[in-house]
Design an enzyme around this catalytic site. Structure first.
Site, mmCIF file in Angstrom:
data_model
loop_
_atom_site.group_PDB
_atom_site.id
_atom_site.type_symbol
_atom_site.label_atom_id
_atom_site.label_comp_id
_atom_site.label_asym_id
_atom_site.label_seq_id
_atom_site.Cartn_x
_atom_site.Cartn_y
_atom_site.Cartn_z
ATOM 1 N N TRP A 44 0.822 -1.220 0.000
ATOM 2 C CA TRP A 44 0.000 0.000 0.000
ATOM 3 C C TRP A 44 0.848 1.257 0.000
ATOM 4 C CZ3 TRP A 44 -4.352 -0.723 -2.074
ATOM 5 C CH2 TRP A 44 -5.030 -1.915 -1.901
ATOM 6 N N ASP A 70 -1.624 6.405 6.434
ATOM 7 C CA ASP A 70 -2.739 5.659 5.848
ATOM 8 C C ASP A 70 -3.141 4.634 6.906
ATOM 9 O OD1 ASP A 70 -4.381 3.859 4.594
ATOM 10 O OD2 ASP A 70 -3.048 3.460 2.894
ATOM 11 N N LYS A 77 -12.886 -1.435 6.431
ATOM 12 C CA LYS A 77 -12.303 -2.522 7.224
ATOM 13 C C LYS A 77 -12.884 -2.518 8.636
ATOM 14 C CE LYS A 77 -9.037 -3.518 4.119
ATOM 15 N NZ LYS A 77 -9.375 -2.614 3.015
HETATM 16 C C1 LIG Z 1 -3.810 0.199 3.915
HETATM 17 C C2 LIG Z 1 -4.671 0.375 2.702
HETATM 18 N N1 LIG Z 1 -4.566 1.498 1.983
HETATM 19 C C3 LIG Z 1 -5.320 1.716 0.893
HETATM 20 C C4 LIG Z 1 -6.234 0.774 0.474
HETATM 21 C C5 LIG Z 1 -7.047 1.041 -0.754
HETATM 22 O O1 LIG Z 1 -8.288 1.419 -0.353
HETATM 23 P P1 LIG Z 1 -9.508 1.610 -1.368
HETATM 24 O O2 LIG Z 1 -9.772 0.276 -1.974
HETATM 25 O O3 LIG Z 1 -10.578 2.102 -0.458
HETATM 26 O O4 LIG Z 1 -9.098 2.605 -2.388
HETATM 27 C C6 LIG Z 1 -6.397 -0.423 1.201
HETATM 28 C C7 LIG Z 1 -7.367 -1.440 0.778
HETATM 29 O O5 LIG Z 1 -7.380 -2.556 1.220
HETATM 30 C C8 LIG Z 1 -5.594 -0.616 2.337
HETATM 31 O O6 LIG Z 1 -5.707 -1.739 3.060
#
Ligand SMILES: Cc1ncc(COP(=O)(O)O)c(C=O)c1O
Length: 355
Positions: A88, A162, A186
């Site tokens: 991520w 994040d 989540k």
């Molecule tokens: C830590 C993290 N950041 C970003 C995301 C991406 O999120 P989204 O699918 O809401 O764009 C996720 C998705 O699992 C994630 O776990």
């Protein structure tokens, strides 16, 4: 999702508090939704002890949307430091290249994302616009047990986190944070809601090309209603905040109770895996996620049988992310200790059946 939250949403689905409307049928500017919105915001502030000089924004676009929205708002096109700790943060770094000059201050790629480089070894730039970390890497199961203290490293840069996959699983040390963002899906509610918590002094720095609906100042000045906010997501997240505030455990309440429970859940699973010759977790003990536990069967030829038996036992969604393989138990806030006990009992039984 906590069952109690789903039941309450179901009860109120057709008629919210005698208003004659379901939440999805309300105007976002009406009195009823206004009440829902204000309570959700206030409860989130209480729950995570968000100080008054931070704004809470309810947005859309998800975590990946924020990978663009954050640099559009904070980078001023200049240098930004990223700590790569898994997929991520790597995605965040890649997306930022469109809007600013991202640098990699530290990376755990050499260990296949199973360690966390200590902040004392980070090579921060001279004056980065901010420093980005993913405080819980959902796929690799790597979590900052403590947020980095940039001031102690001699940097005034704001820290951006994040916290998508561990928001509300433990307290946040706001002294160390400039901005936190996370998708709600989540730990907080349905997909479609993104929560941004941003320090006042970071609100008004957006690049001209930043879309108005994603400009933090515009969103903040309009109480997250510059455009129609994700009303259903805010409502269900609000029910979850109430549920979280009502949790108690070992003499603790709210987030402290959740943290206590999440530690107990994670230790139960990690301790079992560590004692086993049949299963393995590859993440260094000092940075193991309490929310996402990736693990492997040492004989990967047994994976399909493991998953089939798990499904039969009512244990779902255990297959690991395709980029890592193996298994992954995501034991978010709503997963009770009994759920982890059931998983460990199944893992023990499966191992015995393969002897
Ligand atoms: C830590 C993290 N950041 C970003 C995301 C991406 O999120 P989204 O699918 O809401 O764009 C996720 C998705 O699992 C994630 O776990």
């Amino acid at each position: 999702m906590p069952e109690a939250v789903l039941e309450r949403a179901a009860d109120e689905m057709l008629d919210w508090h005698g208003s004659g409307m379901g939440v999805m049928e309300m105007s976002h500017r009406g009195k009823e939704f206004g009440e829902i919105y204000r309570k959700a915001e206030a409860d989130f502030r209480t729950l995570l002890a968000v100080p008054s000089h931070f704004r809470i924004l309810f947005m859309q676009g998800g975590g990946l949307g924020e990978n663009a929205i954050v640099p559009l708002n904070l980078s001023q096109g200049g240098e930004v430091d990223f700590v790569i700790s898994g997929s991520w943060s790597a995605k965040s770094h890649k997306e930022a290249q469109r809007y600013c000059q991202p640098r990699i201050a530290a990376s755990n790629a050499d260990s296949q994302h199973t360690t966390l480089p200590p902040p004392s070894q980070w090579r921060l730039g001279n004056r980065p616009a901010y420093v980005h970390v993913c405080s819980n890497e959902t796929i690799h199961g790597v979590e900052f047990q403590e947020l980095p203290d940039l001031k102690a490293l001699g940097s005034d840069a704001p820290l951006v986190i994040d916290f998508s996959s561990h928001v509300a699983s433990r307290p946040v040390d706001w002294h160390r944070v400039g901005l936190a963002f996370g998708g709600a899906q989540k730990n907080l509610g349905p997909a479609g809601l993104t929560i941004v918590v941003v320090r006042d002094d970071l609100l008004d720095r957006a690049l001209d090309i930043c879309p108005s609906a994603f400009n933090y100042k515009t969103v903040a000045d309009n109480g997250s209603m510059y455009n129609t906010p994700p009303t259903w997501g805010i409502y269900v997240a609000g029910l979850t905040f109430e549920w979280l505030l009502g949790q108690s455990e070992a003499g603790l309440t709210g987030i402290a109770a959740m943290e206590h429970r999440n530690r107990a859940k994670a230790s139960l699973l990690y301790d079992f895996i560590d004692r086993s010759d049949f299963y393995e977790n590859k993440v260094a003990p000092d940075c193991r996620s309490r929310m996402n536990v990736p693990f492997f069967l040492r004989d990967e030829g047994r994976n399909e049988a493991f998953l089939a038996g798990a499904r039969e036992a009512g244990l779902l969604q255990l297959k690991g992310h395709k980029s890592v393989g193996g298994m992954r138990a995501s034991i978010y806030n709503a997963m009770p200790l009994e759920g982890v006990q059931a998983l460990v009992a199944y893992m023990r039984e499966f191992e015995r059946s393969q002897a």
